[in-house]
Design a protein around this motif. Structure first.
Motif, short mmCIF file in Angstrom:
data_model
loop_
_atom_site.label_atom_id
_atom_site.label_comp_id
_atom_site.label_asym_id
_atom_site.label_seq_id
_atom_site.Cartn_x
_atom_site.Cartn_y
_atom_site.Cartn_z
N GLY A 123 0.71 -1.23 -0.12
CA GLY A 123 0.00 -0.11 0.02
C GLY A 123 0.86 1.26 0.07
N VAL A 124 1.99 1.32 -0.39
CA VAL A 124 2.93 2.39 -0.25
C VAL A 124 2.50 3.61 -1.27
CG1 VAL A 124 4.43 1.49 -2.05
CG2 VAL A 124 5.43 3.23 -0.62
N CYS A 125 1.97 3.10 -2.51
CA CYS A 125 1.35 4.24 -3.46
C CYS A 125 0.22 4.78 -2.96
CB CYS A 125 1.22 3.59 -4.64
SG CYS A 125 2.76 2.97 -5.62
N GLU A 126 -0.61 3.98 -2.12
CA GLU A 126 -1.87 4.66 -1.52
C GLU A 126 -1.59 5.52 -0.42
OE1 GLU A 126 -1.63 1.25 -2.07
OE2 GLU A 126 -2.66 1.54 -4.07
N ALA A 127 -0.53 5.28 0.61
CA ALA A 127 -0.31 5.73 1.73
C ALA A 127 0.41 7.07 1.72
CB ALA A 127 0.23 4.74 2.67
N LEU A 128 1.39 7.00 0.47
CA LEU A 128 2.26 7.94 0.08
C LEU A 128 2.09 8.57 -1.31
CD1 LEU A 128 5.51 6.29 2.04
CD2 LEU A 128 3.72 7.99 3.06
N PRO A 129 0.86 9.03 -1.45
CA PRO A 129 0.83 9.38 -2.96
C PRO A 129 1.74 10.27 -3.58
CG PRO A 129 -1.06 10.46 -1.39
CD PRO A 129 -0.13 9.44 -0.64
N ALA A 130 2.44 11.27 -2.80
CA ALA A 130 3.32 12.12 -3.54
C ALA A 130 4.79 11.57 -3.75
CB ALA A 130 3.24 13.52 -2.60
N LEU A 131 4.90 10.44 -3.27
CA LEU A 131 6.13 9.64 -3.25
C LEU A 131 6.65 9.61 -4.78
CD1 LEU A 131 8.53 8.42 -1.36
CD2 LEU A 131 7.21 5.91 -2.00
N ARG A 132 7.93 10.39 -4.93
CA ARG A 132 8.53 9.98 -6.10
C ARG A 132 9.84 9.36 -6.29
NH1 ARG A 132 4.06 10.85 -6.97
NH2 ARG A 132 2.92 12.58 -7.70
N GLU A 133 10.62 9.28 -5.26
CA GLU A 133 11.76 8.66 -5.06
C GLU A 133 11.93 7.68 -3.84
OE1 GLU A 133 16.49 10.14 -4.60
OE2 GLU A 133 14.85 11.67 -5.49
N VAL A 134 12.41 6.39 -4.26
CA VAL A 134 12.61 5.41 -3.45
C VAL A 134 14.20 4.90 -3.49
CG1 VAL A 134 11.80 3.31 -2.11
CG2 VAL A 134 10.19 4.86 -3.07
N ARG A 135 14.84 4.95 -2.36
CA ARG A 135 16.27 4.13 -2.67
C ARG A 135 16.31 3.26 -1.15
NH1 ARG A 135 20.23 8.15 -5.19
NH2 ARG A 135 18.79 9.60 -6.33
N LEU A 136 16.29 1.97 -1.68
CA LEU A 136 16.43 0.92 -0.75
C LEU A 136 17.64 -0.05 -1.02
CD1 LEU A 136 12.69 -0.44 -1.34
CD2 LEU A 136 13.60 1.08 0.61
N GLY A 137 18.62 0.46 -1.76
CA GLY A 137 20.01 -0.16 -2.28
C GLY A 137 20.50 -0.52 -0.89
N TYR A 138 21.42 -1.93 -1.03
CA TYR A 138 22.46 -2.32 -0.23
C TYR A 138 21.88 -2.69 1.20
CZ TYR A 138 25.47 -0.48 -3.89
OH TYR A 138 26.02 -0.06 -4.99
N ASN A 139 20.45 -3.05 1.01
CA ASN A 139 19.89 -3.75 2.18
C ASN A 139 19.37 -5.19 1.91
OD1 ASN A 139 19.50 -1.57 4.24
ND2 ASN A 139 18.81 -0.65 2.49
N ASP A 140 18.93 -5.88 2.87
CA ASP A 140 18.43 -7.36 2.80
C ASP A 140 16.91 -7.44 2.69
OD1 ASP A 140 18.58 -9.94 2.41
OD2 ASP A 140 18.96 -10.35 4.42
N LEU A 141 16.22 -6.64 1.66
CA LEU A 141 14.88 -6.51 1.81
C LEU A 141 14.38 -7.87 0.78
CD1 LEU A 141 14.55 -2.69 1.20
CD2 LEU A 141 14.66 -4.43 3.51
#
Length: 127
Positions: free
Chosen positions: A99-117
């Motif tokens: 639900g990230v797109c619904e909860a954060l509708p203004a979100l334009r940039e997500v950086r999750l690199g170098y994690n164990d997701l």
């Protein structure tokens, strides 16, 4: 004096007009905007719970009025809407809550690199 009960009293019409003006003028819109910002705080809190790692301790939700725009790795616009999340190299593990797109509708940039997701990402994030 004769009162016609088939039409609403003038004070009722005035009251309804005031309610409409209140919401159209922006004061009622502030209530809606505040609810949207609360939804963003709720989503970020859920992210903190889902992502294991000591770096998430930086996001403190213990204050009565959480200012998540000041959280490390969170970027916001002038209205307080989350526009960016950067948790690169925070050594996190877990899954991005749905639900990230619904909860954060203004979100334009997500950086999750170098994690164990793990897991898939919302289609809206890829577009």
């Amino acid at each position: 004096m004769v009162i016609n009960l088939s039409s609403p009293p003038i004070f009722l019409l005035f009251f309804l007009w005031c309610v409409v003006v209140f919401f159209v003028a922006g004061d009622g819109g502030a209530v809606v905007a505040e609810a949207a910002l609360d939804a963003q705080a709720a989503y970020l809190s859920q992210m903190k719970q889902e992502f294991a790692g000591p770096a998430m301790a930086r996001w403190d939700f213990s204050a009565p009025a959480v200012d998540y725009c000041k959280f490390q790795g969170v970027g916001c616009d002038a209205s307080g809407n989350v526009t960016a999340i950067d948790v690169t190299s925070w050594r996190l593990s877990g899954r991005l809550p749905g639900g990230v797109c619904e909860a954060l509708p203004a979100l334009r940039e997500v950086r999750l690199g170098y994690n164990d997701l793990r897991g898939g990402f919302a289609g809206g994030l890829v577009d």
